[in-house]
Design a protein around this motif. Structure first.
Motif, PDB file in Angstrom:
ATOM      1  N   ALA A 214       0.837  -1.195   0.000  1.00  0.00           N
ATOM      2  CA  ALA A 214       0.000   0.000   0.000  1.00  0.00           C
ATOM      3  C   ALA A 214       0.875   1.250   0.000  1.00  0.00           C
ATOM      4  O   ALA A 214       1.964   1.271   0.567  1.00  0.00           O
ATOM      5  N   GLY A 215       0.396   2.295  -0.646  1.00  0.00           N
ATOM      6  CA  GLY A 215       1.138   3.539  -0.694  1.00  0.00           C
ATOM      7  C   GLY A 215       0.756   4.348  -1.917  1.00  0.00           C
ATOM      8  O   GLY A 215      -0.014   3.899  -2.768  1.00  0.00           O
ATOM      9  N   ALA A 216       1.311   5.547  -1.997  1.00  0.00           N
ATOM     10  CA  ALA A 216       1.083   6.429  -3.138  1.00  0.00           C
ATOM     11  C   ALA A 216       2.330   6.421  -4.021  1.00  0.00           C
ATOM     12  O   ALA A 216       3.445   6.593  -3.535  1.00  0.00           O
ATOM     13  N   VAL A 399       3.696   7.899   1.185  1.00  0.00           N
ATOM     14  CA  VAL A 399       4.136   8.286  -0.153  1.00  0.00           C
ATOM     15  C   VAL A 399       5.435   7.546  -0.432  1.00  0.00           C
ATOM     16  O   VAL A 399       6.492   7.911   0.075  1.00  0.00           O
ATOM     17  N   GLN A 400       5.360   6.488  -1.229  1.00  0.00           N
ATOM     18  CA  GLN A 400       6.521   5.652  -1.484  1.00  0.00           C
ATOM     19  C   GLN A 400       7.533   6.391  -2.367  1.00  0.00           C
ATOM     20  O   GLN A 400       7.178   6.993  -3.363  1.00  0.00           O
ATOM     21  N   GLY A 401       8.794   6.320  -1.952  1.00  0.00           N
ATOM     22  CA  GLY A 401       9.852   6.988  -2.712  1.00  0.00           C
ATOM     23  C   GLY A 401      10.158   8.379  -2.215  1.00  0.00           C
ATOM     24  O   GLY A 401      11.049   9.032  -2.737  1.00  0.00           O
ATOM     25  N   ALA A 402       9.411   8.853  -1.200  1.00  0.00           N
ATOM     26  CA  ALA A 402       9.720  10.155  -0.613  1.00  0.00           C
ATOM     27  C   ALA A 402      10.962  10.026   0.246  1.00  0.00           C
ATOM     28  O   ALA A 402      11.250   8.964   0.783  1.00  0.00           O
ATOM     29  N   PRO A 403      11.751  11.094   0.408  1.00  0.00           N
ATOM     30  CA  PRO A 403      13.012  11.001   1.147  1.00  0.00           C
ATOM     31  C   PRO A 403      12.825  10.653   2.619  1.00  0.00           C
ATOM     32  O   PRO A 403      13.672  10.010   3.213  1.00  0.00           O
TER      33      PRO A 403
END
Length: 409
Positions: A214-216, A399-403
Protein backbone atom coordinates in the motif's frame (compact mmCIF):
# COMPACT_ATOMS: atom_id res chain seq x y z
CA UNK A 1 16.24 5.22 -9.91
CA UNK A 2 14.49 8.00 -11.77
CA UNK A 3 13.94 11.27 -9.93
CA UNK A 4 10.92 13.22 -11.10
CA UNK A 5 11.57 16.43 -9.22
CA UNK A 6 11.19 19.42 -11.48
CA UNK A 7 10.09 22.97 -10.89
CA UNK A 8 6.85 23.24 -12.84
CA UNK A 9 6.52 26.96 -12.27
CA UNK A 10 8.48 28.14 -15.30
CA UNK A 11 5.90 27.37 -17.94
CA UNK A 12 5.01 30.86 -19.11
CA UNK A 13 4.57 30.79 -22.86
CA UNK A 14 2.71 32.14 -25.81
CA UNK A 15 0.74 35.31 -26.07
CA UNK A 16 1.45 36.52 -22.55
CA UNK A 17 4.64 37.77 -24.26
CA UNK A 18 6.77 40.68 -23.24
CA UNK A 19 3.93 42.58 -21.61
CA UNK A 20 3.37 39.73 -19.17
CA UNK A 21 6.96 39.30 -18.03
CA UNK A 22 6.90 41.83 -15.20
CA UNK A 23 3.49 40.66 -14.03
CA UNK A 24 4.73 37.07 -14.06
CA UNK A 25 7.65 37.68 -11.70
CA UNK A 26 5.58 37.59 -8.49
CA UNK A 27 3.68 34.60 -9.86
CA UNK A 28 6.92 32.71 -10.37
CA UNK A 29 7.97 33.57 -6.84
CA UNK A 30 4.70 32.15 -5.58
CA UNK A 31 4.83 28.95 -7.57
CA UNK A 32 8.51 28.27 -6.96
CA UNK A 33 7.55 27.36 -3.41
CA UNK A 34 5.02 24.73 -4.46
CA UNK A 35 4.91 21.68 -2.24
CA UNK A 36 6.40 18.58 -3.83
CA UNK A 37 6.91 15.16 -2.34
CA UNK A 38 10.31 14.79 -4.06
CA UNK A 39 9.15 11.32 -4.98
CA UNK A 40 11.50 8.99 -6.84
CA UNK A 41 10.51 6.14 -9.13
CA UNK A 42 11.97 2.65 -9.41
CA UNK A 43 11.64 -0.02 -12.08
CA UNK A 44 13.16 -2.38 -9.52
CA UNK A 45 10.24 -2.21 -7.11
CA UNK A 46 9.67 -5.87 -6.18
CA UNK A 47 6.19 -5.11 -4.81
CA UNK A 48 5.03 -5.40 -8.43
CA UNK A 49 4.76 -8.82 -10.08
CA UNK A 50 5.55 -7.15 -13.42
CA UNK A 51 8.85 -5.79 -12.11
CA UNK A 52 9.73 -9.08 -10.44
CA UNK A 53 9.23 -11.00 -13.70
CA UNK A 54 11.28 -8.52 -15.73
CA UNK A 55 14.02 -8.60 -13.08
CA UNK A 56 14.39 -12.40 -13.13
CA UNK A 57 14.37 -12.44 -16.92
CA UNK A 58 17.05 -9.74 -16.88
CA UNK A 59 19.20 -11.76 -14.47
CA UNK A 60 19.30 -14.70 -16.91
CA UNK A 61 20.06 -12.37 -19.81
CA UNK A 62 22.80 -10.60 -17.86
CA UNK A 63 24.32 -13.91 -16.71
CA UNK A 64 24.34 -15.23 -20.26
CA UNK A 65 25.90 -11.99 -21.51
CA UNK A 66 28.67 -12.29 -18.91
CA UNK A 67 29.37 -15.89 -19.96
CA UNK A 68 29.53 -14.83 -23.61
CA UNK A 69 31.81 -11.92 -22.77
CA UNK A 70 34.17 -14.13 -20.80
CA UNK A 71 34.17 -16.83 -23.49
CA UNK A 72 34.84 -14.42 -26.36
CA UNK A 73 37.50 -12.56 -24.37
CA UNK A 74 39.25 -15.84 -23.49
CA UNK A 75 39.20 -17.00 -27.12
CA UNK A 76 40.52 -13.65 -28.29
CA UNK A 77 43.43 -13.42 -25.85
CA UNK A 78 44.26 -17.11 -26.20
CA UNK A 79 44.44 -16.83 -29.98
CA UNK A 80 46.42 -13.58 -29.95
CA UNK A 81 48.92 -15.01 -27.48
CA UNK A 82 49.32 -18.43 -29.08
CA UNK A 83 49.62 -17.26 -32.67
CA UNK A 84 51.68 -14.10 -32.15
CA UNK A 85 53.95 -13.17 -35.03
CA UNK A 86 57.12 -13.42 -32.92
CA UNK A 87 56.32 -17.08 -32.24
CA UNK A 88 55.50 -18.16 -35.77
CA UNK A 89 57.28 -17.40 -39.00
CA UNK A 90 55.05 -19.56 -41.16
CA UNK A 91 51.91 -18.26 -42.82
CA UNK A 92 48.80 -18.72 -40.64
CA UNK A 93 46.76 -21.84 -41.29
CA UNK A 94 43.49 -21.29 -43.12
CA UNK A 95 40.33 -22.74 -41.64
CA UNK A 96 38.20 -22.48 -44.75
CA UNK A 97 36.56 -25.83 -45.13
CA UNK A 98 36.74 -26.61 -41.41
CA UNK A 99 33.17 -27.84 -41.11
CA UNK A 100 33.20 -28.30 -37.34
CA UNK A 101 34.33 -24.71 -36.74
CA UNK A 102 31.85 -23.25 -39.21
CA UNK A 103 28.98 -25.26 -37.74
CA UNK A 104 29.94 -24.10 -34.23
CA UNK A 105 30.03 -20.47 -35.36
CA UNK A 106 26.47 -20.84 -36.63
CA UNK A 107 24.94 -23.14 -34.01
CA UNK A 108 26.23 -21.38 -30.89
CA UNK A 109 24.74 -17.93 -31.77
CA UNK A 110 21.48 -19.61 -32.79
CA UNK A 111 21.28 -21.38 -29.42
CA UNK A 112 22.00 -18.11 -27.61
CA UNK A 113 19.29 -16.23 -29.50
CA UNK A 114 16.87 -19.13 -29.01
CA UNK A 115 17.51 -19.16 -25.26
CA UNK A 116 16.97 -15.42 -24.97
CA UNK A 117 13.82 -15.70 -27.09
CA UNK A 118 12.40 -18.37 -24.79
CA UNK A 119 13.06 -16.17 -21.76
CA UNK A 120 11.48 -13.15 -23.46
CA UNK A 121 8.40 -15.03 -24.68
CA UNK A 122 7.87 -16.57 -21.24
CA UNK A 123 8.08 -13.15 -19.55
CA UNK A 124 5.85 -11.51 -22.17
CA UNK A 125 3.23 -14.20 -21.55
CA UNK A 126 3.36 -13.46 -17.82
CA UNK A 127 3.34 -9.64 -17.92
CA UNK A 128 0.72 -9.41 -20.68
CA UNK A 129 -1.72 -11.86 -19.11
CA UNK A 130 -5.12 -10.29 -18.39
CA UNK A 131 -7.07 -11.37 -15.34
CA UNK A 132 -10.76 -11.38 -16.29
CA UNK A 133 -11.78 -11.42 -12.61
CA UNK A 134 -9.62 -8.46 -11.56
CA UNK A 135 -11.09 -5.03 -10.77
CA UNK A 136 -11.24 -2.90 -13.90
CA UNK A 137 -10.17 0.70 -14.42
CA UNK A 138 -10.56 2.65 -17.65
CA UNK A 139 -7.71 5.09 -18.26
CA UNK A 140 -8.27 8.09 -20.53
CA UNK A 141 -5.31 10.31 -21.45
CA UNK A 142 -5.83 13.84 -22.75
CA UNK A 143 -3.65 16.90 -23.23
CA UNK A 144 -2.51 17.21 -20.46
CA UNK A 145 -4.35 15.21 -17.79
CA UNK A 146 -5.72 11.76 -16.91
CA UNK A 147 -9.15 10.40 -16.04
CA UNK A 148 -9.64 7.08 -14.22
CA UNK A 149 -13.08 5.45 -14.42
CA UNK A 150 -14.36 2.38 -12.58
CA UNK A 151 -16.80 0.69 -15.00
CA UNK A 152 -18.11 -1.75 -12.39
CA UNK A 153 -18.87 1.05 -9.91
CA UNK A 154 -22.13 2.78 -10.82
CA UNK A 155 -22.77 5.99 -8.90
CA UNK A 156 -26.08 6.32 -7.07
CA UNK A 157 -26.35 9.81 -8.56
CA UNK A 158 -25.94 8.39 -12.06
CA UNK A 159 -23.01 7.59 -14.30
CA UNK A 160 -19.78 5.82 -13.49
CA UNK A 161 -17.43 6.59 -10.62
CA UNK A 162 -14.53 8.59 -12.07
CA UNK A 163 -11.56 10.42 -10.57
CA UNK A 164 -9.21 12.85 -12.26
CA UNK A 165 -5.42 12.42 -12.09
CA UNK A 166 -5.44 10.07 -9.07
CA UNK A 167 -5.90 6.34 -9.67
CA UNK A 168 -6.98 4.20 -6.72
CA UNK A 169 -6.34 0.45 -6.77
CA UNK A 170 -6.25 -2.44 -4.29
CA UNK A 171 -3.06 -4.01 -2.94
CA UNK A 172 -2.12 -7.68 -3.41
CA UNK A 173 -4.48 -7.99 -6.36
CA UNK A 174 -4.11 -7.44 -10.07
CA UNK A 175 -6.01 -4.55 -11.65
CA UNK A 176 -6.98 -4.67 -15.32
CA UNK A 177 -6.47 -1.34 -17.08
CA UNK A 178 -8.03 -0.37 -20.39
CA UNK A 179 -5.92 2.49 -21.70
CA UNK A 180 -6.84 4.88 -24.52
CA UNK A 181 -6.37 8.50 -25.57
CA UNK A 182 -8.80 11.24 -26.49
CA UNK A 183 -6.41 13.21 -28.72
CA UNK A 184 -2.74 12.34 -29.40
CA UNK A 185 -0.51 9.45 -28.35
CA UNK A 186 0.44 9.49 -24.67
CA UNK A 187 2.44 7.06 -22.55
CA UNK A 188 1.09 5.55 -19.32
CA UNK A 189 3.96 4.75 -16.98
CA UNK A 190 4.00 4.27 -13.23
CA UNK A 191 7.29 2.33 -12.88
CA UNK A 192 6.58 1.01 -9.39
CA UNK A 193 3.47 -0.91 -10.52
CA UNK A 194 4.48 -1.99 -14.03
CA UNK A 195 5.90 -1.09 -17.40
CA UNK A 196 4.83 1.39 -20.04
CA UNK A 197 1.83 1.29 -22.34
CA UNK A 198 1.00 3.70 -25.14
CA UNK A 199 -2.35 5.45 -24.87
CA UNK A 200 -3.51 5.78 -28.47
CA UNK A 201 -6.64 7.39 -29.95
CA UNK A 202 -9.34 4.88 -30.97
CA UNK A 203 -7.27 1.99 -29.55
CA UNK A 204 -7.96 0.18 -26.27
CA UNK A 205 -4.91 -1.47 -24.72
CA UNK A 206 -5.71 -3.91 -21.93
CA UNK A 207 -3.23 -5.19 -19.39
CA UNK A 208 -2.89 -5.94 -15.69
CA UNK A 209 -0.80 -4.14 -13.06
CA UNK A 210 -0.44 -4.76 -9.34
CA UNK A 211 1.40 -3.89 -6.15
CA UNK A 212 1.77 -5.86 -2.93
CA UNK A 213 2.49 -2.71 -0.90
CA UNK A 214 0.00 0.00 0.00
CA UNK A 215 1.14 3.54 -0.69
CA UNK A 216 1.08 6.43 -3.14
CA UNK A 217 3.23 6.11 -6.27
CA UNK A 218 4.19 8.54 -9.00
CA UNK A 219 3.07 8.17 -12.60
CA UNK A 220 4.02 10.16 -15.68
CA UNK A 221 3.32 10.48 -19.37
CA UNK A 222 6.29 8.82 -21.11
CA UNK A 223 5.42 9.86 -24.69
CA UNK A 224 6.14 13.38 -25.95
CA UNK A 225 2.64 14.75 -26.44
CA UNK A 226 2.89 18.54 -26.53
CA UNK A 227 3.88 21.65 -24.64
CA UNK A 228 3.03 20.28 -21.18
CA UNK A 229 4.16 16.69 -21.65
CA UNK A 230 6.45 17.08 -18.63
CA UNK A 231 3.52 18.45 -16.63
CA UNK A 232 1.25 15.46 -17.30
CA UNK A 233 1.59 13.54 -14.06
CA UNK A 234 -0.68 11.42 -11.89
CA UNK A 235 -0.69 9.48 -8.63
CA UNK A 236 -1.43 5.81 -8.08
CA UNK A 237 -2.83 5.28 -4.59
CA UNK A 238 -2.70 1.61 -3.54
CA UNK A 239 -4.98 0.69 -0.63
CA UNK A 240 -5.44 -2.50 1.35
CA UNK A 241 -8.32 -4.45 -0.17
CA UNK A 242 -10.92 -3.80 2.53
CA UNK A 243 -10.11 -0.09 2.55
CA UNK A 244 -10.23 0.01 -1.24
CA UNK A 245 -13.67 -1.61 -1.26
CA UNK A 246 -15.04 0.82 1.33
CA UNK A 247 -13.58 3.81 -0.56
CA UNK A 248 -15.18 2.75 -3.85
CA UNK A 249 -18.49 2.17 -2.05
CA UNK A 250 -18.30 5.70 -0.63
CA UNK A 251 -17.57 7.04 -4.10
CA UNK A 252 -20.63 5.25 -5.44
CA UNK A 253 -22.85 6.74 -2.74
CA UNK A 254 -21.35 10.22 -3.05
CA UNK A 255 -23.41 13.24 -4.02
CA UNK A 256 -21.93 16.72 -4.13
CA UNK A 257 -23.00 18.64 -1.01
CA UNK A 258 -25.65 21.34 -1.27
CA UNK A 259 -23.95 24.66 -0.43
CA UNK A 260 -25.46 26.76 2.34
CA UNK A 261 -27.41 29.73 0.92
CA UNK A 262 -25.36 32.90 0.80
CA UNK A 263 -22.08 31.11 1.48
CA UNK A 264 -18.90 31.39 -0.59
CA UNK A 265 -19.52 27.80 -1.69
CA UNK A 266 -23.01 28.73 -2.94
CA UNK A 267 -21.67 31.68 -4.92
CA UNK A 268 -18.90 29.48 -6.31
CA UNK A 269 -21.42 26.79 -7.23
CA UNK A 270 -23.47 29.32 -9.22
CA UNK A 271 -20.38 30.49 -11.11
CA UNK A 272 -19.22 26.89 -11.64
CA UNK A 273 -22.56 25.91 -13.16
CA UNK A 274 -23.50 29.08 -15.05
CA UNK A 275 -20.37 31.14 -15.56
CA UNK A 276 -20.76 34.90 -15.87
CA UNK A 277 -22.30 35.94 -19.16
CA UNK A 278 -21.74 39.66 -18.58
CA UNK A 279 -17.96 39.20 -18.66
CA UNK A 280 -17.92 36.20 -21.02
CA UNK A 281 -16.62 33.90 -18.28
CA UNK A 282 -17.41 30.32 -19.29
CA UNK A 283 -19.11 27.88 -16.94
CA UNK A 284 -16.80 25.22 -15.47
CA UNK A 285 -19.64 22.69 -15.81
CA UNK A 286 -19.31 22.86 -19.59
CA UNK A 287 -16.05 20.89 -19.34
CA UNK A 288 -16.10 19.15 -15.95
CA UNK A 289 -18.29 16.59 -14.21
CA UNK A 290 -19.34 16.72 -10.57
CA UNK A 291 -21.17 13.65 -9.35
CA UNK A 292 -24.63 14.41 -8.04
CA UNK A 293 -25.05 17.68 -9.98
CA UNK A 294 -26.04 18.54 -13.54
CA UNK A 295 -22.38 19.21 -14.37
CA UNK A 296 -21.51 16.44 -16.81
CA UNK A 297 -18.73 17.86 -18.98
CA UNK A 298 -16.18 15.46 -20.43
CA UNK A 299 -13.59 17.84 -21.91
CA UNK A 300 -11.77 18.16 -18.57
CA UNK A 301 -10.97 15.96 -15.57
CA UNK A 302 -13.74 14.75 -13.28
CA UNK A 303 -13.86 17.05 -10.23
CA UNK A 304 -16.30 15.05 -8.09
CA UNK A 305 -13.78 14.44 -5.31
CA UNK A 306 -11.50 17.43 -5.82
CA UNK A 307 -11.50 18.38 -2.13
CA UNK A 308 -10.13 14.94 -1.24
CA UNK A 309 -7.43 14.99 -3.90
CA UNK A 310 -3.96 16.32 -3.13
CA UNK A 311 -2.80 17.11 -6.64
CA UNK A 312 -3.60 20.01 -8.95
CA UNK A 313 -2.97 20.61 -12.64
CA UNK A 314 -2.31 16.90 -13.29
CA UNK A 315 0.29 16.75 -10.53
CA UNK A 316 2.06 20.06 -11.22
CA UNK A 317 1.30 21.07 -7.63
CA UNK A 318 0.67 18.98 -4.56
CA UNK A 319 -1.01 19.78 -1.24
CA UNK A 320 0.45 17.09 0.98
CA UNK A 321 -0.70 18.56 4.26
CA UNK A 322 -3.83 17.74 6.20
CA UNK A 323 -5.24 21.16 5.24
CA UNK A 324 -4.97 20.29 1.54
CA UNK A 325 -6.14 23.25 -0.58
CA UNK A 326 -7.09 25.25 2.52
CA UNK A 327 -3.40 25.59 3.32
CA UNK A 328 -2.35 29.18 2.59
CA UNK A 329 0.26 28.29 0.00
CA UNK A 330 -1.90 25.64 -1.66
CA UNK A 331 -4.84 28.07 -1.77
CA UNK A 332 -2.66 30.57 -3.63
CA UNK A 333 -1.67 27.89 -6.12
CA UNK A 334 -5.31 26.93 -6.65
CA UNK A 335 -6.26 30.59 -7.15
CA UNK A 336 -3.51 31.09 -9.75
CA UNK A 337 -4.58 27.92 -11.56
CA UNK A 338 -8.24 28.95 -11.74
CA UNK A 339 -7.38 32.49 -12.77
CA UNK A 340 -5.13 31.71 -15.74
CA UNK A 341 -4.32 28.03 -16.19
CA UNK A 342 -2.75 28.46 -19.68
CA UNK A 343 -0.22 30.92 -18.18
CA UNK A 344 1.02 28.57 -15.46
CA UNK A 345 0.72 25.41 -17.58
CA UNK A 346 1.74 25.73 -21.25
CA UNK A 347 -0.81 24.26 -23.65
CA UNK A 348 -3.58 23.88 -21.06
CA UNK A 349 -6.98 24.12 -22.75
CA UNK A 350 -8.72 25.54 -19.69
CA UNK A 351 -9.97 29.10 -20.34
CA UNK A 352 -8.49 32.15 -18.69
CA UNK A 353 -10.55 34.24 -16.27
CA UNK A 354 -8.29 37.28 -16.20
CA UNK A 355 -9.39 38.55 -19.61
CA UNK A 356 -6.19 37.42 -21.34
CA UNK A 357 -5.75 35.52 -24.60
CA UNK A 358 -5.10 31.77 -24.87
CA UNK A 359 -4.85 29.19 -27.65
CA UNK A 360 -7.34 26.43 -28.51
CA UNK A 361 -6.37 24.20 -31.43
CA UNK A 362 -4.18 26.92 -32.89
CA UNK A 363 -6.80 29.65 -32.60
CA UNK A 364 -6.55 32.63 -30.29
CA UNK A 365 -9.38 32.83 -27.76
CA UNK A 366 -10.26 35.74 -25.53
CA UNK A 367 -10.68 34.78 -21.89
CA UNK A 368 -13.57 35.97 -19.75
CA UNK A 369 -13.15 37.91 -16.55
CA UNK A 370 -13.82 37.02 -12.92
CA UNK A 371 -12.77 39.02 -9.90
CA UNK A 372 -10.35 37.54 -7.38
CA UNK A 373 -13.24 37.19 -4.95
CA UNK A 374 -15.28 35.25 -7.48
CA UNK A 375 -12.33 32.96 -8.20
CA UNK A 376 -11.95 32.35 -4.47
CA UNK A 377 -15.66 31.46 -4.33
CA UNK A 378 -15.16 28.81 -7.03
CA UNK A 379 -12.14 27.51 -5.11
CA UNK A 380 -14.27 27.30 -1.95
CA UNK A 381 -16.85 25.23 -3.81
CA UNK A 382 -14.19 22.90 -5.19
CA UNK A 383 -12.71 22.40 -1.72
CA UNK A 384 -16.16 21.35 -0.47
CA UNK A 385 -16.25 18.39 -2.88
CA UNK A 386 -14.85 15.88 -0.40
CA UNK A 387 -15.48 12.25 0.35
CA UNK A 388 -16.41 11.33 3.94
CA UNK A 389 -13.39 11.32 6.23
CA UNK A 390 -13.52 7.52 6.53
CA UNK A 391 -13.20 7.24 2.74
CA UNK A 392 -10.27 9.66 2.43
CA UNK A 393 -7.84 7.49 0.48
CA UNK A 394 -4.90 9.79 1.29
CA UNK A 395 -5.32 9.48 5.05
CA UNK A 396 -2.35 7.59 6.57
CA UNK A 397 -1.20 6.56 3.10
CA UNK A 398 2.63 6.50 2.83
CA UNK A 399 4.14 8.29 -0.15
CA UNK A 400 6.52 5.65 -1.48
CA UNK A 401 9.85 6.99 -2.71
CA UNK A 402 9.72 10.16 -0.61
CA UNK A 403 13.01 11.00 1.15
CA UNK A 404 11.45 10.71 4.61
CA UNK A 405 10.60 7.24 5.87
CA UNK A 406 7.45 6.49 3.96
CA UNK A 407 6.34 10.10 3.80
CA UNK A 408 3.06 9.26 5.53
CA UNK A 409 0.34 11.81 4.93
Amino acid sequence: MLNTIQDRSRGIRGRAGRLGVLAAVPLLTLLSGCQQTRQSLSIGDFASAYNREIWWMSLWAIALSIIIFIGVSYALFYTVNKFREDKHDAAPAQFHGNNRLEVALVVVPVLIVFGLSVLAVKSLAVVNAVDAQAPKIDVLARQFWWNFSYPAATAAAGGTVTNGNEMIMPAKQGVTLTITSGDVIHGFWAPNIGGQRAAMPAVNKVWTVDSDRAGAYQGNCSQLCGASHANMRYKVVVLEQDRYASTVSAMQAYRAPEPAPGSAEARGYALFMQGKASTRAQACAACHRVQGTTAAGAAGPDLSFFGTRRTLGAGMWEAMTEERWEDEQAAEQLHAWLKHAPVVKPGALMPRYDGGDYMIQGKVQKGGTLTDTEIDDIAAYLRSLRLPEAADYWRDTPVQGAPTAGGSQ
